[in-house]
Design an enzyme around this catalytic site. Sequence first.
Site, PDB file in Angstrom:
ATOM      1  N   LYS A  12      40.786  -9.685  19.363  1.00 25.13           N
ATOM      2  CA  LYS A  12      40.055  -9.043  20.447  1.00 25.13           C
ATOM      3  C   LYS A  12      39.331 -10.118  21.246  1.00 25.13           C
ATOM      4  CE  LYS A  12      39.384  -4.705  21.807  1.00 25.13           C
ATOM      5  NZ  LYS A  12      40.513  -3.785  22.039  1.00 25.13           N
ATOM      6  N   THR A  57      42.876  -4.150  16.828  1.00 22.69           N
ATOM      7  CA  THR A  57      41.883  -4.976  17.531  1.00 22.69           C
ATOM      8  C   THR A  57      40.632  -4.170  17.864  1.00 22.69           C
ATOM      9  OG1 THR A  57      42.824  -4.532  19.733  1.00 22.69           O
ATOM     10  CG2 THR A  57      43.715  -6.408  18.504  1.00 22.69           C
ATOM     11  N   ASP A  58      40.763  -2.862  18.024  1.00 17.82           N
ATOM     12  CA  ASP A  58      39.585  -2.038  18.261  1.00 17.82           C
ATOM     13  C   ASP A  58      38.658  -2.071  17.051  1.00 17.82           C
ATOM     14  OD1 ASP A  58      38.301   0.002  20.131  1.00 17.82           O
ATOM     15  OD2 ASP A  58      38.430   1.165  18.267  1.00 17.82           O
ATOM     16  N   PHE A 156      15.658   6.840  33.526  1.00 15.51           N
ATOM     17  CA  PHE A 156      16.385   7.390  34.679  1.00 15.51           C
ATOM     18  C   PHE A 156      16.685   8.852  34.402  1.00 15.51           C
ATOM     19  CE2 PHE A 156      20.328   7.742  37.412  1.00 15.51           C
ATOM     20  CZ  PHE A 156      19.633   7.695  38.616  1.00 15.51           C
ATOM     21  N   ARG A 173      15.637   2.929  28.420  1.00 19.39           N
ATOM     22  CA  ARG A 173      16.912   2.229  28.583  1.00 19.39           C
ATOM     23  C   ARG A 173      16.669   0.754  28.849  1.00 19.39           C
ATOM     24  NH1 ARG A 173      19.298   3.276  34.739  1.00 19.39           N
ATOM     25  NH2 ARG A 173      17.401   2.687  35.872  1.00 19.39           N
ATOM     26  N   GLN A 221      15.973   1.569  42.288  1.00 17.11           N
ATOM     27  CA  GLN A 221      15.492   1.622  43.662  1.00 17.11           C
ATOM     28  C   GLN A 221      13.981   1.386  43.724  1.00 17.11           C
ATOM     29  OE1 GLN A 221      17.738   3.611  42.279  1.00 17.11           O
ATOM     30  NE2 GLN A 221      19.138   4.524  43.768  1.00 17.11           N
ATOM     31  N   ASN A 247      23.274  -2.877  39.188  1.00 14.08           N
ATOM     32  CA  ASN A 247      22.765  -2.354  37.917  1.00 14.08           C
ATOM     33  C   ASN A 247      23.720  -2.792  36.812  1.00 14.08           C
ATOM     34  OD1 ASN A 247      21.596  -0.922  35.839  1.00 14.08           O
ATOM     35  ND2 ASN A 247      21.252   0.917  37.058  1.00 14.08           N
ATOM     36  N   HIS A 249      24.851  -2.419  33.602  1.00 15.50           N
ATOM     37  CA  HIS A 249      24.685  -1.355  32.618  1.00 15.50           C
ATOM     38  C   HIS A 249      24.810  -1.883  31.186  1.00 15.50           C
ATOM     39  CE1 HIS A 249      24.827   1.509  35.889  1.00 15.50           C
ATOM     40  NE2 HIS A 249      25.994   1.025  36.286  1.00 15.50           N
TER      41      HIS A 249
END
Length: 293
Positions: A12, A57-58, A156, A173, A221, A247, A249
């Site tokens: 991976k 591979t996962d 958010f 977050r 924002q 952003n 994430h």
Amino acid sequence: MVTVLGQNQYGKAEVRIVRVSRDTVPHRVKDLTVGIALSGDLAATHLTGDNSAVLPTDTAKNTVYALARQHGIACIEEYGGLLARHFVDTQPAIHRARVRIEEYGWSPIASPAFPHSFVRDGGEVRTTEVVRDGSGLRIVSGVTGLIVMNTTASEFRGYVKDRYTTLRETSDRVLATEVNARWHLVAGGDGMSADDFDTSYTRTRRHLLDAFAQTYSLSLQQTLYAMGHHVLENHPETDEIRLSMPNKHHFLVDLEPFGQKNDNEVYFAADRPYGLIEGTVHREGVTPVIPVD
């Protein structure tokens, strides 16, 4: 013609992981990209399609997350050794495991009052755009690639939802972004020396970071406006600033299938797609001159 299978490996590549430790002041961040290559008795999968010896591979990707949560990441050498030993020791067909890791450094932004705020080491670029025309000299200074992160103090929620909305509201977050900013110097920086320009840049960068750290964010924002406002409030030589902030994430990894809880510690750092927040903050009565890209 006779062909034979030569050297082969699989694994991976570019597994992005951010591990946050919240039991220290400041918080401790390990931001890594991990690559895994496995080799051994794997000829059958190439020659006949027999996958009975193949670890997906996962699964290798999930192992990166699970061992980080279980053991932490003290340093990349130790963590790399932990991963390499795991694959060889637990998989009879795997005789060799190569683990490559890149680490991205983060430094605290502010005082111990803000232990959750970081700026990524290196990578940023100082910029300027100078225009001379019939109206005089226009100087726009700037910075690109200034990557910052709050490990908490961000939420958010309360946004519009329609039939296609799947995003869940959150009251806690990781907020990470790349600050790309340009600011206009009043009167073309008339009367400013080289030292003045350097000082102005250093102070503007500092105030961008301070505002990012000190703002409890209800949205990116809101944070963007707070950063622009803070710069103008403290820099009389600047009358306008334009910010472009993607952003970046960070998604919590689901570790429940492995019997582990993930209490805001292990994240997948996605690079695309991303939200892009842009805006200009200027003094009242000023006509903006910085172009919108």
